[in-house]
Design a protein around this motif. Structure first.
Motif, PDB file in Angstrom:
ATOM      1  N   UNK A  44      73.501  19.818 -64.582  1.00 10.22           N
ATOM      2  CA  UNK A  44      72.757  20.719 -64.017  1.00 10.22           C
ATOM      3  C   UNK A  44      73.512  22.334 -64.020  1.00 10.22           C
ATOM      4  N   UNK A  45      74.757  22.118 -63.614  1.00 13.53           N
ATOM      5  CA  UNK A  45      75.697  23.294 -63.744  1.00 13.53           C
ATOM      6  C   UNK A  45      75.759  23.955 -65.144  1.00 13.53           C
ATOM      7  N   UNK A  46      76.148  22.965 -65.837  1.00 10.40           N
ATOM      8  CA  UNK A  46      76.041  23.617 -67.429  1.00 10.40           C
ATOM      9  C   UNK A  46      74.733  24.204 -67.685  1.00 10.40           C
ATOM     10  N   UNK A  47      73.597  23.667 -67.329  1.00  5.64           N
ATOM     11  CA  UNK A  47      72.528  24.374 -67.835  1.00  5.64           C
ATOM     12  C   UNK A  47      72.178  25.686 -67.029  1.00  5.64           C
ATOM     13  N   UNK A  48      72.741  25.683 -65.811  1.00  7.93           N
ATOM     14  CA  UNK A  48      72.692  26.893 -64.810  1.00  7.93           C
ATOM     15  C   UNK A  48      73.429  28.120 -65.322  1.00  7.93           C
ATOM     16  N   UNK A  49      74.551  27.818 -65.840  1.00  4.75           N
ATOM     17  CA  UNK A  49      75.655  28.897 -66.671  1.00  4.75           C
ATOM     18  C   UNK A  49      75.147  29.010 -67.828  1.00  4.75           C
ATOM     19  N   UNK A  87      69.908  23.948 -74.514  1.00  2.33           N
ATOM     20  CA  UNK A  87      69.915  23.177 -75.802  1.00  2.33           C
ATOM     21  C   UNK A  87      70.177  23.983 -77.057  1.00  2.33           C
ATOM     22  N   UNK A  88      70.555  25.391 -76.996  1.00  2.00           N
ATOM     23  CA  UNK A  88      70.578  26.203 -78.172  1.00  2.00           C
ATOM     24  C   UNK A  88      72.019  27.066 -77.951  1.00  2.00           C
ATOM     25  N   UNK A 109      57.882  24.203 -65.187  1.00  2.00           N
ATOM     26  CA  UNK A 109      56.425  24.085 -66.140  1.00  2.00           C
ATOM     27  C   UNK A 109      56.350  25.211 -66.978  1.00  2.00           C
ATOM     28  N   UNK A 110      56.952  26.497 -66.804  1.00  2.00           N
ATOM     29  CA  UNK A 110      56.848  27.592 -67.652  1.00  2.00           C
ATOM     30  C   UNK A 110      57.894  27.528 -68.767  1.00  2.00           C
ATOM     31  N   UNK A 111      58.824  26.467 -68.814  1.00  2.00           N
ATOM     32  CA  UNK A 111      59.920  26.248 -69.597  1.00  2.00           C
ATOM     33  C   UNK A 111      61.133  26.948 -69.364  1.00  2.00           C
ATOM     34  N   UNK A 112      61.332  27.718 -68.178  1.00  2.00           N
ATOM     35  CA  UNK A 112      62.541  28.267 -67.916  1.00  2.00           C
ATOM     36  C   UNK A 112      63.477  27.156 -67.422  1.00  2.00           C
ATOM     37  N   UNK A 113      64.171  26.327 -68.216  1.00  2.00           N
ATOM     38  CA  UNK A 113      65.019  25.399 -67.788  1.00  2.00           C
ATOM     39  C   UNK A 113      66.417  25.786 -67.260  1.00  2.00           C
ATOM     40  N   UNK A 114      66.788  26.829 -67.703  1.00  2.00           N
ATOM     41  CA  UNK A 114      67.902  27.460 -67.029  1.00  2.00           C
ATOM     42  C   UNK A 114      67.676  27.961 -65.720  1.00  2.00           C
ATOM     43  N   UNK A 115      66.682  28.565 -65.449  1.00  2.00           N
ATOM     44  CA  UNK A 115      66.456  28.963 -64.125  1.00  2.00           C
ATOM     45  C   UNK A 115      66.105  27.979 -63.203  1.00  2.00           C
ATOM     46  N   UNK A 116      65.511  26.879 -63.884  1.00  2.00           N
ATOM     47  CA  UNK A 116      65.338  25.695 -62.840  1.00  2.00           C
ATOM     48  C   UNK A 116      66.695  24.969 -62.652  1.00  2.00           C
ATOM     49  N   UNK A 117      67.560  25.039 -63.477  1.00  2.00           N
ATOM     50  CA  UNK A 117      68.866  24.423 -63.195  1.00  2.00           C
ATOM     51  C   UNK A 117      69.577  25.109 -62.086  1.00  2.00           C
TER      52      UNK A 117
END
Length: 386
Positions: free
Chosen positions: A148-153, A158-159, A345-353
């Motif tokens: 979760x923290x990896x995605x947040x920062x 994924x890219x 839902x809008x595809x902003x996984x970084x923001x969700x993380x």
């Protein structure tokens, strides 16, 4: 486990029982109320979960998510109601099995007699296996939270995993921070209410006899078994007409939190009371104490671990609740979990993380503060046992 009298285990060993025999014949059976309560809570929380299946399930369908889709996607309230009734059947069955298992024998271990401190095992094999098992579980849990923290920062999940603070800057400076403060505020109000009511109801269920006791016991756990979306829709409809117009207010969200989390405190209280000898309360009454004095000076101090377990679980479940309140939030009152779902839902996984990371930090800080406060009051860390 903290309430079990270690002298019982010592007596078994003095009679020639091995440590493993003592564990399987004495310790494990005495811990049955807690084990049964934990199994029931895990089962009903899993079967009524909606957030995880919706985000991760793909083509794998579960009843709770199908209820949501029937009501919100197909606009078919009759179909959703039928699925909700079907969902109640395994939950009630699990409750009946747990009740039968836990109440078929006595588990009293707190009798008022002095007991020595439990001697912890020093057997290298037992210590090694226990450490390996706990370390493995802890590593898996930390891995989930770490991602979760990896995605947040990360710049783009994924890219591009380059370090960035853009997601947190988006939360605290470009977006409204009200979901964070509203979640904290409403959860802090609901948790103590849920904990206090849970202990009182548990005491009534275990120590009192009255007509309708079995009905109350079943109803006390149904709010966990009923899908949160059904409760949320029910609240939104019922409290949207006079004289109970609460839609869009903090009161209806707090009410939802209390109803959803109260069974946790009830089950913790029931498990704790089943280990307390009623003779302690009888002795208090014989000395002239009223029922309220006995409850305040005898029962509640012994139930302190159960109370704080219920309080902690109520706060965390309120902070992380989504299915029961997704229909109750408004422009005035917003929640972190709804913000996470909207970002996914809008595809902003970084923001969700990033939102999820904030939620993890907030719940961890609360647990730390509660532990610190207990230590300052002279309580032991086991008062936070769950």
């Amino acid at each position: 486990m903290g309430n079990l009298d270690p002298s019982v285990e010592e007596n078994a060993q003095n009679l020639g029982a091995s440590p493993w025999k003592t564990f399987t014949s004495v310790t494990l059976p005495m811990a049955t109320p807690g084990i049964a309560a934990a199994m029931l809570l895990v089962f009903v929380q899993s079967i009524a979960d909606i957030g995880n299946p919706m985000l991760l399930g793909g083509d794998y369908h579960v009843l709770a998510a199908q209820v949501y889709f029937q009501l919100m996607g197909s606009y078919n309230p009759q179909g959703g109601a039928i699925l909700a009734v079907i969902l109640l059947i395994p939950s009630i069955t699990a409750f009946v099995l747990q009740k039968f298992w836990a109440e078929r024998r006595s588990y009293v271990s707190i009798t008022g007699k002095t007991a020595r401190t439990r001697q912890k095992t020093s057997d290298p094999l037992a210590v090694g296996l226990g450490t390996a098992l706990c370390s493995t579980v802890a590593f898996i849990i930390l891995l989930f939270y770490g991602m979760v923290f990896v995605g947040a920062f990360s710049k783009l999940w994924g890219i591009d995993y380059s370090f960035t603070l853009r997601n947190f800057n988006h939360i605290f400076f470009l977006r409204d921070t009200r979901p964070i403060f509203h979640t904290l505020q409403l959860s802090a109000v609901a948790a103590p209410i849920s904990g206090i009511i849970g202990i009182i109801v548990a005491y009534v269920l275990v120590r009192k006899r009255f007509i309708g006791k079995n009905v109350l016991e079943v109803v006390s756990v149904l709010s966990l078994a009923v899908p949160g979306v059904i409760l949320g829709i029910g609240y939104a409809i019922f409290f949207n007409k006079p004289p109970f117009i609460l839609s869009g207010t903090a009161t209806i969200i707090i009410l939802s939190f209390v109803v959803r989390t109260m069974p946790i405190g009830i089950r913790a209280g029931v498990a704790g009371l089943q280990q307390i000898d009623p003779g302690l309360e009888e002795a208090s009454a014989n000395l002239g104490a009223s029922s309220s004095q006995t409850l305040k000076r005898v029962v509640i101090p012994l139930l302190r671990p159960a109370f704080f377990a219920g309080l902690l679980n109520a706060f965390i479940r309120s902070m992380t609740s989504i299915s029961a309140v997704i229909f109750l939030i408004s422009a005035r009152w917003q929640l972190l979990t709804a913000a996470i779902l909207a970002a996914v839902e809008i595809g902003q996984l970084g923001l969700a993380a990033a939102y999820a990371a904030v939620l993890i930090v907030l719940t961890s800080v609360f647990m730390g503060l509660l532990r610190f406060g207990l230590n300052r009051l002279g309580k032991t860390p086991t008062d936070l046992s769950c």
